[in-house]
Motif scaffolding. Structure first.
Motif, mmCIF file in Angstrom:
data_model
loop_
_atom_site.group_PDB
_atom_site.id
_atom_site.type_symbol
_atom_site.label_atom_id
_atom_site.label_comp_id
_atom_site.label_asym_id
_atom_site.label_seq_id
_atom_site.Cartn_x
_atom_site.Cartn_y
_atom_site.Cartn_z
ATOM 1 N N PRO A 162 0.802 -1.237 0.000
ATOM 2 C CA PRO A 162 0.000 0.000 0.000
ATOM 3 C C PRO A 162 0.830 1.280 0.000
ATOM 4 N N ARG A 163 1.946 1.264 0.673
ATOM 5 C CA ARG A 163 2.768 2.488 0.720
ATOM 6 C C ARG A 163 3.253 2.895 -0.669
ATOM 7 N N ALA A 164 3.347 1.923 -1.592
ATOM 8 C CA ALA A 164 3.855 2.221 -2.933
ATOM 9 C C ALA A 164 2.821 2.933 -3.798
ATOM 10 N N ALA A 165 1.601 3.076 -3.294
ATOM 11 C CA ALA A 165 0.571 3.800 -4.041
ATOM 12 C C ALA A 165 0.285 5.166 -3.445
ATOM 13 N N GLN A 166 0.885 5.482 -2.311
ATOM 14 C CA GLN A 166 0.535 6.704 -1.591
ATOM 15 C C GLN A 166 0.825 7.969 -2.387
ATOM 16 N N ALA A 167 1.988 8.027 -3.007
ATOM 17 C CA ALA A 167 2.362 9.239 -3.743
ATOM 18 C C ALA A 167 1.392 9.504 -4.886
ATOM 19 N N LEU A 168 1.005 8.439 -5.590
ATOM 20 C CA LEU A 168 0.066 8.596 -6.697
ATOM 21 C C LEU A 168 -1.319 8.991 -6.190
ATOM 22 N N ALA A 169 -1.734 8.394 -5.082
ATOM 23 C CA ALA A 169 -3.057 8.693 -4.533
ATOM 24 C C ALA A 169 -3.174 10.162 -4.132
#
Length: 270
Positions: free
Chosen positions: A226-233
């Motif tokens: 999940p942390r790997a999607a945070q910047a995009l989110a």
């Protein structure tokens, strides 16, 4: 159902209902070494609740002809061509893993044609380790075992997914072997992984998206944590983030939670 897309036969699963382009439409896009069947519960629910469903086999995978997409951009162009072939002006796009990047890029290239964008088990950048990338080319059986170890947090599914006695890990391995064997000319495993690893347009793409965006993530996901999607989110317009108790194989490990999140997102934001 079969459609001619870019001069090649393309298989799309309609969820057990006749295709009707006049209905609101949703397109399901699978990930690397998968096919339309990974969406079986979700696609059938939408098809039986008033939606036109296209759950695709990507080109060069299983029942679809043509060269497998060598890049996320190529695959996104295919999805838009698929909408043209089906006579669909606008659709919700739902993609898992590699499919999430494809859906993102398609929504950026033709924002007026996408009503909702659901990114399931996503990450950006979607980095593939050099060892796994190499193994997918030189030792695919070893790589399949590695991917399934990292993708699953459960061994058996809950009652709403598949049937009693189903072995998630073994079933996923069997599917991946079948998809790999379906194309003796091109290693779709390595091609898909390389496309994920090479994709560099995520931030520009999310800035171009004009529809609501759902990030549907597995809290125990080791492939795309999940942390790997945070910047995009954080950059996504009208973003929602939902985390479910599952690994990377969200659709089989948490079928109800995934379905309900997609239902609430797509129908609740119409």
């Amino acid at each position: 159902m079969e459609l001619q897309v870019n001069g090649h036969k393309t298989f799309v699963y309609t969820g057990g209902k006749p295709f009707d382009a006049a209905k609101p439409s949703v397109v399901f896009i699978h990930g690397v070494l998968n096919d339309h069947s990974v969406w079986i519960l979700q696609s059938r629910w939408f098809a039986h609740h008033g939606w036109n469903v296209l759950a695709i086999d990507l080109p060069g995978h299983c029942r679809s002809e043509g060269p497998p997409p060598a890049s996320v951009e190529d695959a996104a162009d295919f999805v838009l061509a698929l909408l043209d072939a089906a006579g669909i002006e606008k659709a919700a796009l739902i993609g898992h893993s590699f499919g999430s990047l494809i859906a993102l890029e398609a929504a950026a290239r033709a924002p007026q044609r996408v009503s909702h964008l659901a990114l399931v088990g996503t990450a950006y950048p979607m980095v593939v380790s050099p060892a796994l990338l190499q193994s997918s080319l030189e030792a695919p059986e070893k790589a399949i075992a590695m991917v399934n170890t990292f993708s699953h947090s459960l061994l058996a599914p809950p009652p709403s997914s598949l049937g009693p006695g189903t072995w998630l890990y073994g079933g996923s391995r069997a599917l991946m072997r079948r998809v790999l064997a379906s194309n003796p000319q091109v290693n779709v495993f390595h091609t898909g992984f390389k496309a994920c690893n090479d994709y560099a347009n995520g931030e520009a793409a999310i800035a171009a998206v004009q529809c609501p965006v759902l990030f549907l993530l597995g809290e125990a996901d080791q492939m795309t944590p999940p942390r790997a999607a945070q910047a995009l989110a954080k950059k996504a317009p009208q973003a929602q983030v939902v985390t479910v108790k599952a690994g990377h194989a969200l659709m089989s490990e948490a079928p109800d939670a995934v379905l309900f999140a997609l239902r609430d997102f797509v129908i609740g934001t119409r």
